[in-house]
Design an enzyme around this catalytic site. Structure first.
Site, PDB file in Angstrom:
ATOM      1  N   ARG A 234      67.982  93.889  23.911  1.00 16.56           N
ATOM      2  CA  ARG A 234      68.423  93.596  25.281  1.00 16.56           C
ATOM      3  C   ARG A 234      69.721  94.321  25.639  1.00 16.56           C
ATOM      4  NH1 ARG A 234      67.187  87.160  26.230  1.00 16.56           N
ATOM      5  NH2 ARG A 234      64.975  87.453  26.668  1.00 16.56           N
TER       6      ARG A 234
ATOM      7  N   LYS B  18      52.125  76.699  25.328  1.00 10.75           N
ATOM      8  CA  LYS B  18      51.918  75.710  26.388  1.00 10.75           C
ATOM      9  C   LYS B  18      51.184  76.231  27.619  1.00 10.75           C
ATOM     10  CE  LYS B  18      56.268  73.207  25.739  1.00 10.75           C
ATOM     11  NZ  LYS B  18      57.492  73.208  26.588  1.00 10.75           N
TER      12      LYS B  18
ATOM     13  N   GLY C  33      59.145  86.609  25.072  1.00 10.87           N
ATOM     14  CA  GLY C  33      59.995  86.871  23.909  1.00 10.87           C
ATOM     15  C   GLY C  33      59.213  86.941  22.609  1.00 10.87           C
TER      16      GLY C  33
ATOM     17  N   GLY D  53      60.561  84.039  31.148  1.00 10.64           N
ATOM     18  CA  GLY D  53      60.373  83.194  32.339  1.00 10.64           C
ATOM     19  C   GLY D  53      60.421  83.999  33.626  1.00 10.64           C
TER      20      GLY D  53
HETATM   21  P1  ADP Z   1      56.112  84.096  24.585  1.00  8.81           P
HETATM   22  O1  ADP Z   1      57.537  83.898  24.118  1.00  8.81           O
HETATM   23  O2  ADP Z   1      55.562  85.429  24.179  1.00  8.81           O
HETATM   24  O3  ADP Z   1      55.942  83.807  26.047  1.00  8.81           O
HETATM   25  P2  ADP Z   1      55.377  81.410  23.827  1.00  8.81           P
HETATM   26  O4  ADP Z   1      56.811  81.060  23.672  1.00  8.81           O
HETATM   27  O5  ADP Z   1      54.637  80.850  24.969  1.00  8.81           O
HETATM   28  O6  ADP Z   1      55.208  83.014  23.812  1.00  8.81           O
HETATM   29  O7  ADP Z   1      54.575  80.958  22.518  1.00  8.81           O
HETATM   30  C1  ADP Z   1      54.891  81.422  21.243  1.00  8.81           C
HETATM   31  C2  ADP Z   1      54.693  80.364  20.198  1.00  8.81           C
HETATM   32  O8  ADP Z   1      53.376  79.818  20.247  1.00  8.81           O
HETATM   33  C3  ADP Z   1      54.841  80.933  18.814  1.00  8.81           C
HETATM   34  O9  ADP Z   1      55.949  80.310  18.197  1.00  8.81           O
HETATM   35  C4  ADP Z   1      53.550  80.555  18.095  1.00  8.81           C
HETATM   36  O10 ADP Z   1      53.755  80.086  16.773  1.00  8.81           O
HETATM   37  C5  ADP Z   1      53.032  79.446  18.938  1.00  8.81           C
HETATM   38  N1  ADP Z   1      51.569  79.314  18.788  1.00  8.81           N
HETATM   39  C6  ADP Z   1      50.618  80.170  19.181  1.00  8.81           C
HETATM   40  N2  ADP Z   1      49.397  79.728  18.837  1.00  8.81           N
HETATM   41  C7  ADP Z   1      49.581  78.552  18.206  1.00  8.81           C
HETATM   42  C8  ADP Z   1      48.697  77.582  17.626  1.00  8.81           C
HETATM   43  N3  ADP Z   1      47.382  77.766  17.623  1.00  8.81           N
HETATM   44  N4  ADP Z   1      49.252  76.468  17.098  1.00  8.81           N
HETATM   45  C9  ADP Z   1      50.570  76.289  17.094  1.00  8.81           C
HETATM   46  N5  ADP Z   1      51.458  77.149  17.620  1.00  8.81           N
HETATM   47  C10 ADP Z   1      50.963  78.275  18.167  1.00  8.81           C
HETATM   48 MG    MG Z   2      58.624  82.095  23.610  1.00  6.26          MG
END
Ligand code: ADP
Ligand code: MG
Length: 403
Positions: free
Chosen positions: A46, A207, A360, A383
């Site tokens: 960053r 989520k 992230g 976000g």
């Molecule tokens: P990003 O930061 O790319 O937007 P998120 O923060 O929404 O992604 O999600 C990332 C997290 O989701 C990771 O820590 C990963 O371990 C978790 N994750 C993905 N699939 C699963 C799963 N099936 N069960 C539990 N955790 C999961």
């Molecule tokens: Mg994340």
């Protein structure tokens, strides 16, 4: 490369910065690790992303007062979240001195700012040391405005927040977009509004509630939406499928049900996993089992998409004119459950279409697989990128001068 997307705000390229003091809001919310002599910057991606804007200001004879938040300090100043290690890294990267201010605002900081000669740099303390930052307190904005003549916002990652350093101060100083913020808005707006078709949107992560706005929007406009990550279990529960001990966001089930209903009449193809990899526990050493289906037995948790799903998703990605990927397909931090995310990351890297990655953890996954430089645009905003993609306006961008 010709400029993509639209951007209707004034750019730092046209800002009168020569001989002026410029308050530059950057997103230096970077991970820290413990070094021999205190905290050090663990990942400077960053910081590097904002250097062109800082260099432009210096080259034009402006002095820059840099400000960012770092982590979530609870009650005022927290030495563990000082910007000092960040200032040191900026100094290393630029080969220039970066002075460290004793606070965010106040008479001492003003005196330091006034002493700056053209081309010099001052780093303010962590903006969240001031409780007025997240409240967008007008008094804090006024105190910040006293430090400079011009405001430049290069903090795309914080542009969805109406805080004093991202929004309030932009109403008190002439505000211009930094080079990174402009590029982010252009690239993401192009994907949202004028994608080369077919448009494939791959979404994963923990989520549904984080990504429901994006799913909703792209069900209208994309050609395919691929769902992975723990998010898929809210969809499976909405369909009455057993999810065992998988991570299920209860709040997301009704949202998923609504999405499934809308998908029936939408022209967009909504794809969900057809096989999974499960474990007993969220642990790299746990017992692992491939499930030839989506029902997760009691005592197991789904932690990755299965090989058939990964192959199917990779095929859709390979055939897309534009690919947008946000959110890992599984718990990629645990090696036994990284294959689905790795397959999708490799498909995105190899895709002939225009590829954009945000989030992230997705960015971290790409970096871990050594594929970060193989995508067309890797967004620095989690976000903020989601809010832009779902069609919300970003307060940090709105507050800048129109072009
Ligand atoms: P990003 O930061 O790319 O937007 P998120 O923060 O929404 O992604 O999600 C990332 C997290 O989701 C990771 O820590 C990963 O371990 C978790 N994750 C993905 N699939 C699963 C799963 N099936 N069960 C539990 N955790 C999961
Ligand atoms: Mg994340």
């Amino acid at each position: 490369m010709s400029e993509r997307g639209t951007f209707d705000k004034a750019s730092v390229r046209d800002a009168p910065v020569g001989g002026e003091r410029v308050l530059a809001r950057v997103d230096f919310n970077v991970p820290l690790s413990d070094g021999d002599s205190g905290p050090t910057v663990a990942d400077d991606t960053r910081i590097r992303a904002a250097l062109p804007t800082i260099e432009l200001i210096r080259d034009r004879g402006g002095a820059a007062v840099l400000v960012s938040h770092l982590g979530r300090p609870k009650d005022g100043p927290d030495p563990a979240l000082s910007m000092a290690p960040v200032a040191a890294r900026v100094a290393d990267l630029l080969g220039a001195e970066v002075r460290m201010a004793p606070a965010v605002v106040g008479p001492e900081v003003e005196a330091e700012a006034e002493r700056l000669d053209p081309g010099e740099l001052l780093m303010l303390e962590n903006s969240r040391f001031e409780p007025g930052e997240t409240r967008n307190d007008p008094e804090l904005a006024t105190a910040l405005a006293r430090l400079a003549d011009v405001y430049v916002d290069d903090a795309f990652g914080a542009a969805h927040r109406a805080h004093a350093t991202t929004e309030g101060v932009a109403h008190l100083l002439p505000g211009y977009a930094g080079l990174l913020l402009e590029r982010e808005v252009r690239e993401l707006t192009a994907v949202r509004d004028v994608p080369v078709r077919p448009l494939c949107v791959a979404l994963g992560g923990a989520k549904v509630t984080d990504k429901i706005g994006v799913i909703d929007r792209f069900l209208e406009t994309a050609d395919s939406v691929l769902i992975g990550g723990a998010m898929c279990f809210s969809f499976f529960r909405a369909r009455g499928v057993e999810t065992g001990q998988s991570l299920v966001e209860e709040e997301g089930i009704a949202l998923a049900e609504h999405v499934l209903e809308r998908a029936e009449t939408s022209d967009c193809e909504l794809l969900l996993p057809t096989d999974l990899v499960a474990g007993r526990e969220f642990d790299a050493a746990t017992e692992v089992r491939e499930l030839d289906g989506i029902a997760v037995p009691d005592g197991w948790m789904g932690l990755d998409i299965g090989p058939r799903t990964a192959a199917e998703y990779s095929k859709v990605i390979a055939g897309a004119g534009t690919v947008l990927w946000n959110g890992p397909m599984g718990a990629f931090e645990l090696e036994p459950f990284a294959a689905g995310t790795r397959a999708v990351a490799e498909a995105v890297a190899a895709a002939p279409g225009f590829t954009v990655v945000g989030g992230g953890d997705s960015a971290a996954a790409l970096a871990e697989f050594g594929l970060a430089d193989r995508v067309d645009w890797l967004s620095t905003g989690g976000g903020a990128s989601l809010e832009l993609l779902e069609g919300k306006s970003l307060p940090g961008v709105e507050a800048l001068l129109d072009a």
